[in-house]
Design a protein around this motif. Structure first.
Motif, PDB file in Angstrom:
ATOM      1  N   GLN A   1       0.986  -4.404 -17.004  1.00 16.66           N
ATOM      2  CA  GLN A   1       0.577  -4.393 -15.602  1.00 16.66           C
ATOM      3  C   GLN A   1       1.118  -5.595 -14.841  1.00 16.66           C
ATOM      4  O   GLN A   1       1.382  -5.496 -13.647  1.00 16.66           O
ATOM      5  CB  GLN A   1      -0.948  -4.321 -15.480  1.00 16.66           C
TER       6      GLN A   1
ATOM      7  N   CYS B   1       4.686  -4.630 -13.835  1.00 15.53           N
ATOM      8  CA  CYS B   1       4.814  -3.423 -13.021  1.00 15.53           C
ATOM      9  C   CYS B   1       5.127  -3.788 -11.567  1.00 15.53           C
ATOM     10  O   CYS B   1       4.523  -4.705 -11.002  1.00 15.53           O
ATOM     11  CB  CYS B   1       3.520  -2.618 -13.087  1.00 15.53           C
TER      12      CYS B   1
ATOM     13  N   GLY C   1       5.088  -1.256  -9.202  1.00 12.78           N
ATOM     14  CA  GLY C   1       4.393  -0.262  -8.398  1.00 12.78           C
ATOM     15  C   GLY C   1       5.272   0.824  -7.799  1.00 12.78           C
ATOM     16  O   GLY C   1       4.932   1.387  -6.765  1.00 12.78           O
TER      17      GLY C   1
ATOM     18  N   GLY D   1       5.785   3.801  -8.952  1.00 15.21           N
ATOM     19  CA  GLY D   1       5.114   5.089  -9.081  1.00 15.21           C
ATOM     20  C   GLY D   1       5.886   6.161  -9.824  1.00 15.21           C
ATOM     21  O   GLY D   1       5.419   7.290  -9.938  1.00 15.21           O
TER      22      GLY D   1
ATOM     23  N   ASP E   1      -1.255   6.666 -14.040  1.00 15.19           N
ATOM     24  CA  ASP E   1      -1.723   6.728 -12.659  1.00 15.19           C
ATOM     25  C   ASP E   1      -1.418   5.367 -12.048  1.00 15.19           C
ATOM     26  O   ASP E   1      -0.859   4.488 -12.707  1.00 15.19           O
ATOM     27  CB  ASP E   1      -3.225   7.031 -12.623  1.00 15.19           C
ATOM     28  N   GLN E   2      -1.799   5.200 -10.780  1.00 19.34           N
ATOM     29  CA  GLN E   2      -1.619   3.925 -10.104  1.00 19.34           C
ATOM     30  C   GLN E   2      -2.927   3.500  -9.466  1.00 19.34           C
ATOM     31  O   GLN E   2      -3.675   4.344  -8.957  1.00 19.34           O
ATOM     32  CB  GLN E   2      -0.572   4.044  -8.996  1.00 19.34           C
ATOM     33  N   ARG E   3      -3.188   2.192  -9.473  1.00 24.34           N
ATOM     34  CA  ARG E   3      -4.374   1.663  -8.806  1.00 24.34           C
ATOM     35  C   ARG E   3      -4.218   1.855  -7.303  1.00 24.34           C
ATOM     36  O   ARG E   3      -3.127   1.664  -6.752  1.00 24.34           O
ATOM     37  CB  ARG E   3      -4.555   0.180  -9.116  1.00 24.34           C
TER      38      ARG E   3
ATOM     39  N   ALA F   1      -1.056  -0.200  -6.267  1.00 26.03           N
ATOM     40  CA  ALA F   1      -0.093   0.730  -6.872  1.00 26.03           C
ATOM     41  C   ALA F   1       0.375   0.336  -8.268  1.00 26.03           C
ATOM     42  O   ALA F   1       1.338   0.894  -8.777  1.00 26.03           O
ATOM     43  CB  ALA F   1       1.111   0.941  -5.953  1.00 26.03           C
TER      44      ALA F   1
ATOM     45  N   VAL G   1       0.479   0.274 -12.269  1.00 29.73           N
ATOM     46  CA  VAL G   1       0.281   1.331 -13.258  1.00 29.73           C
ATOM     47  C   VAL G   1      -1.078   1.213 -13.953  1.00 29.73           C
ATOM     48  O   VAL G   1      -1.558   0.111 -14.237  1.00 29.73           O
ATOM     49  CB  VAL G   1       1.414   1.315 -14.310  1.00 29.73           C
ATOM     50  N   GLU G   2      -1.678   2.365 -14.193  1.00 29.21           N
ATOM     51  CA  GLU G   2      -2.868   2.478 -15.033  1.00 29.21           C
ATOM     52  C   GLU G   2      -2.551   3.489 -16.124  1.00 29.21           C
ATOM     53  O   GLU G   2      -2.024   4.569 -15.838  1.00 29.21           O
ATOM     54  CB  GLU G   2      -4.067   2.964 -14.227  1.00 29.21           C
TER      55      GLU G   2
END
Length: 68
Positions: free
Chosen positions: A7, A10, A12, A14, A25-27, A31, A33-34
């Motif tokens: 993280q 990352c 972001g 997407g 997924d994205q926070r 944005a 990564v999750e």
């Protein structure tokens, strides 16, 4: 297969969430990564590999453990 995300690394973009939405997924707030599934089912393996290969920050690591 075992998946890990960085993280901190990352950016972001997407691409992972677009390529393998069952695994990544994205926070909402930034944005980043999750990881939704660190051991995705076999039918998600190719999409997961594609997401890792397409990550512009190389923030996704995929290990193909023996027996997985």
């Amino acid at each position: 297969m075992k998946v890990e995300v960085d993280q901190e690394g990352c950016v972001g973009s997407g691409q992972c969430a677009l390529t393998a939405p069952d695994v990544f997924d994205q926070r909402d707030e930034d944005a980043i990564v999750e990881l939704l599934d660190e051991t995705p089912p076999r039918e998600q393996w190719q999409a997961t590999r594609n997401a890792a290969a397409g990550c512009p920050a190389a923030a996704i690591t995929v290990r193909d453990d023996e027996g997985s």
